[in-house]
Design a protein around this motif. Structure first.
Motif, mmCIF file in Angstrom:
data_model
loop_
_atom_site.group_PDB
_atom_site.id
_atom_site.type_symbol
_atom_site.label_atom_id
_atom_site.label_comp_id
_atom_site.label_asym_id
_atom_site.label_seq_id
_atom_site.Cartn_x
_atom_site.Cartn_y
_atom_site.Cartn_z
ATOM 1 N N SER A 31 0.825 -1.198 0.000
ATOM 2 C CA SER A 31 0.000 0.000 0.000
ATOM 3 C C SER A 31 0.865 1.256 0.000
ATOM 4 O O SER A 31 2.046 1.212 0.308
ATOM 5 C CB SER A 31 -0.929 -0.007 1.204
ATOM 6 O OG SER A 31 -0.173 0.009 2.398
ATOM 7 N N SER A 88 1.077 5.418 1.251
ATOM 8 C CA SER A 88 0.595 6.327 2.283
ATOM 9 C C SER A 88 0.810 7.763 1.822
ATOM 10 O O SER A 88 1.691 8.048 1.009
ATOM 11 C CB SER A 88 1.310 6.071 3.611
ATOM 12 O OG SER A 88 2.706 6.235 3.467
ATOM 13 N N TRP A 132 -6.475 16.352 -8.632
ATOM 14 C CA TRP A 132 -5.211 15.958 -8.018
ATOM 15 C C TRP A 132 -4.475 15.061 -9.000
ATOM 16 O O TRP A 132 -5.066 14.157 -9.573
ATOM 17 C CB TRP A 132 -5.470 15.198 -6.717
ATOM 18 C CG TRP A 132 -6.022 16.057 -5.638
ATOM 19 C CD1 TRP A 132 -7.331 16.386 -5.452
ATOM 20 C CD2 TRP A 132 -5.297 16.710 -4.608
ATOM 21 N NE1 TRP A 132 -7.452 17.205 -4.361
ATOM 22 C CE2 TRP A 132 -6.214 17.414 -3.815
ATOM 23 C CE3 TRP A 132 -3.935 16.764 -4.270
ATOM 24 C CZ2 TRP A 132 -5.834 18.164 -2.717
ATOM 25 C CZ3 TRP A 132 -3.560 17.505 -3.154
ATOM 26 C CH2 TRP A 132 -4.494 18.197 -2.400
ATOM 27 N N PHE A 154 -6.746 12.082 -9.904
ATOM 28 C CA PHE A 154 -7.625 11.677 -8.805
ATOM 29 C C PHE A 154 -8.537 12.839 -8.445
ATOM 30 O O PHE A 154 -8.166 14.002 -8.618
ATOM 31 C CB PHE A 154 -6.794 11.285 -7.568
ATOM 32 C CG PHE A 154 -5.951 10.070 -7.792
ATOM 33 C CD1 PHE A 154 -6.425 8.808 -7.483
ATOM 34 C CD2 PHE A 154 -4.675 10.181 -8.326
ATOM 35 C CE1 PHE A 154 -5.656 7.683 -7.711
ATOM 36 C CE2 PHE A 154 -3.897 9.065 -8.558
ATOM 37 C CZ PHE A 154 -4.397 7.810 -8.248
ATOM 38 N N GLN A 178 -9.688 13.310 -5.298
ATOM 39 C CA GLN A 178 -9.330 13.750 -3.948
ATOM 40 C C GLN A 178 -8.195 12.888 -3.419
ATOM 41 O O GLN A 178 -7.974 11.787 -3.916
ATOM 42 C CB GLN A 178 -10.527 13.649 -3.026
ATOM 43 C CG GLN A 178 -11.043 12.241 -2.867
ATOM 44 C CD GLN A 178 -12.361 12.188 -2.114
ATOM 45 O OE1 GLN A 178 -12.922 13.209 -1.772
ATOM 46 N NE2 GLN A 178 -12.844 10.989 -1.864
ATOM 47 N N PRO A 179 -7.493 13.369 -2.414
ATOM 48 C CA PRO A 179 -6.443 12.548 -1.804
ATOM 49 C C PRO A 179 -7.070 11.416 -0.995
ATOM 50 O O PRO A 179 -7.866 11.668 -0.097
ATOM 51 C CB PRO A 179 -5.714 13.519 -0.874
ATOM 52 C CG PRO A 179 -6.181 14.875 -1.228
ATOM 53 C CD PRO A 179 -7.513 14.722 -1.881
ATOM 54 N N ASP A 180 -6.789 10.188 -1.360
ATOM 55 C CA ASP A 180 -7.313 9.019 -0.658
ATOM 56 C C ASP A 180 -6.290 7.899 -0.824
ATOM 57 O O ASP A 180 -6.093 7.408 -1.940
ATOM 58 C CB ASP A 180 -8.673 8.632 -1.242
ATOM 59 C CG ASP A 180 -9.261 7.427 -0.540
ATOM 60 O OD1 ASP A 180 -8.851 6.291 -0.890
ATOM 61 O OD2 ASP A 180 -10.105 7.618 0.340
ATOM 62 N N ALA A 181 -5.658 7.512 0.263
ATOM 63 C CA ALA A 181 -4.581 6.521 0.192
ATOM 64 C C ALA A 181 -5.051 5.174 -0.361
ATOM 65 O O ALA A 181 -4.328 4.534 -1.120
ATOM 66 C CB ALA A 181 -3.943 6.339 1.564
ATOM 67 N N ALA A 182 -6.258 4.752 -0.006
ATOM 68 C CA ALA A 182 -6.762 3.462 -0.491
ATOM 69 C C ALA A 182 -6.972 3.495 -2.003
ATOM 70 O O ALA A 182 -6.579 2.566 -2.714
ATOM 71 C CB ALA A 182 -8.062 3.100 0.226
ATOM 72 N N GLU A 183 -7.590 4.562 -2.507
ATOM 73 C CA GLU A 183 -7.801 4.671 -3.956
ATOM 74 C C GLU A 183 -6.470 4.808 -4.679
ATOM 75 O O GLU A 183 -6.249 4.199 -5.726
ATOM 76 C CB GLU A 183 -8.701 5.861 -4.293
ATOM 77 C CG GLU A 183 -8.929 5.986 -5.780
ATOM 78 C CD GLU A 183 -9.755 7.197 -6.197
ATOM 79 O OE1 GLU A 183 -9.967 7.333 -7.408
ATOM 80 O OE2 GLU A 183 -10.151 7.983 -5.347
#
Length: 78
Positions: free
Chosen positions: A4, A6, A35, A63, A65-70
Protein backbone atom coordinates in the motif's frame (compact mmCIF):
# COMPACT_ATOMS: atom_id res chain seq x y z
CA UNK A 1 -1.79 -8.09 2.74
CA UNK A 2 -1.21 -6.19 -0.54
CA UNK A 3 1.38 -3.43 -0.73
CA UNK A 4 0.00 0.00 0.00
CA UNK A 5 0.87 3.64 -0.38
CA UNK A 6 0.59 6.33 2.28
CA UNK A 7 0.03 10.07 2.01
CA UNK A 8 2.03 12.62 4.02
CA UNK A 9 0.89 16.28 3.93
CA UNK A 10 3.48 18.76 2.67
CA UNK A 11 1.16 21.75 2.32
CA UNK A 12 -2.48 22.47 1.34
CA UNK A 13 -1.90 21.39 -2.27
CA UNK A 14 0.71 18.63 -1.99
CA UNK A 15 1.02 15.22 -0.36
CA UNK A 16 4.21 13.14 -0.45
CA UNK A 17 3.46 9.54 -1.49
CA UNK A 18 5.44 6.76 0.20
CA UNK A 19 5.43 3.04 -0.53
CA UNK A 20 5.01 0.30 2.10
CA UNK A 21 8.76 0.41 2.83
CA UNK A 22 8.62 4.15 3.52
CA UNK A 23 10.35 5.15 0.27
CA UNK A 24 9.25 8.41 -1.37
CA UNK A 25 7.80 7.41 -4.79
CA UNK A 26 6.03 10.62 -5.79
CA UNK A 27 3.72 13.46 -4.89
CA UNK A 28 0.02 14.04 -5.18
CA UNK A 29 -0.47 17.65 -6.29
CA UNK A 30 -3.63 19.68 -6.62
CA UNK A 31 -3.68 21.22 -10.10
CA UNK A 32 -6.82 23.24 -10.65
CA UNK A 33 -9.81 21.14 -9.60
CA UNK A 34 -8.04 17.75 -9.77
CA UNK A 35 -5.21 15.96 -8.02
CA UNK A 36 -2.38 14.49 -10.12
CA UNK A 37 0.16 11.89 -9.12
CA UNK A 38 3.68 13.01 -9.97
CA UNK A 39 6.10 10.09 -9.91
CA UNK A 40 9.64 10.61 -8.64
CA UNK A 41 12.69 8.41 -8.52
CA UNK A 42 16.21 8.94 -7.28
CA UNK A 43 19.67 8.40 -8.76
CA UNK A 44 22.29 6.40 -6.89
CA UNK A 45 23.66 9.76 -5.69
CA UNK A 46 20.24 10.66 -4.25
CA UNK A 47 19.30 13.23 -6.87
CA UNK A 48 15.56 13.33 -7.64
CA UNK A 49 14.35 12.22 -11.08
CA UNK A 50 10.95 13.84 -11.80
CA UNK A 51 8.64 11.40 -13.58
CA UNK A 52 10.93 8.48 -12.70
CA UNK A 53 11.01 5.74 -10.12
CA UNK A 54 8.96 2.59 -9.66
CA UNK A 55 5.64 4.28 -10.55
CA UNK A 56 6.83 6.14 -13.65
CA UNK A 57 4.11 4.47 -15.76
CA UNK A 58 1.48 6.06 -13.49
CA UNK A 59 2.89 9.62 -13.74
CA UNK A 60 0.07 12.18 -14.19
CA UNK A 61 -2.72 9.82 -13.07
CA UNK A 62 -5.68 12.00 -12.07
CA UNK A 63 -7.62 11.68 -8.80
CA UNK A 64 -10.66 13.57 -7.51
CA UNK A 65 -9.33 13.75 -3.95
CA UNK A 66 -6.44 12.55 -1.80
CA UNK A 67 -7.31 9.02 -0.66
CA UNK A 68 -4.58 6.52 0.19
CA UNK A 69 -6.76 3.46 -0.49
CA UNK A 70 -7.80 4.67 -3.96
CA UNK A 71 -4.25 5.79 -4.72
CA UNK A 72 -2.92 2.34 -3.77
CA UNK A 73 -5.59 0.50 -5.76
CA UNK A 74 -5.05 2.50 -8.94
CA UNK A 75 -1.29 3.09 -8.87
CA UNK A 76 -0.32 -0.42 -7.77
CA UNK A 77 -2.72 -2.28 -10.08
CA UNK A 78 -1.00 -4.54 -12.63
Amino acid sequence: MPPSLSLHPVNAGVFAVHDAAGQHVGNLKRIGAVWKFKAVGYTEAGEPVPGGGPLTQRHNTVFEQPDAAELSARLLAD
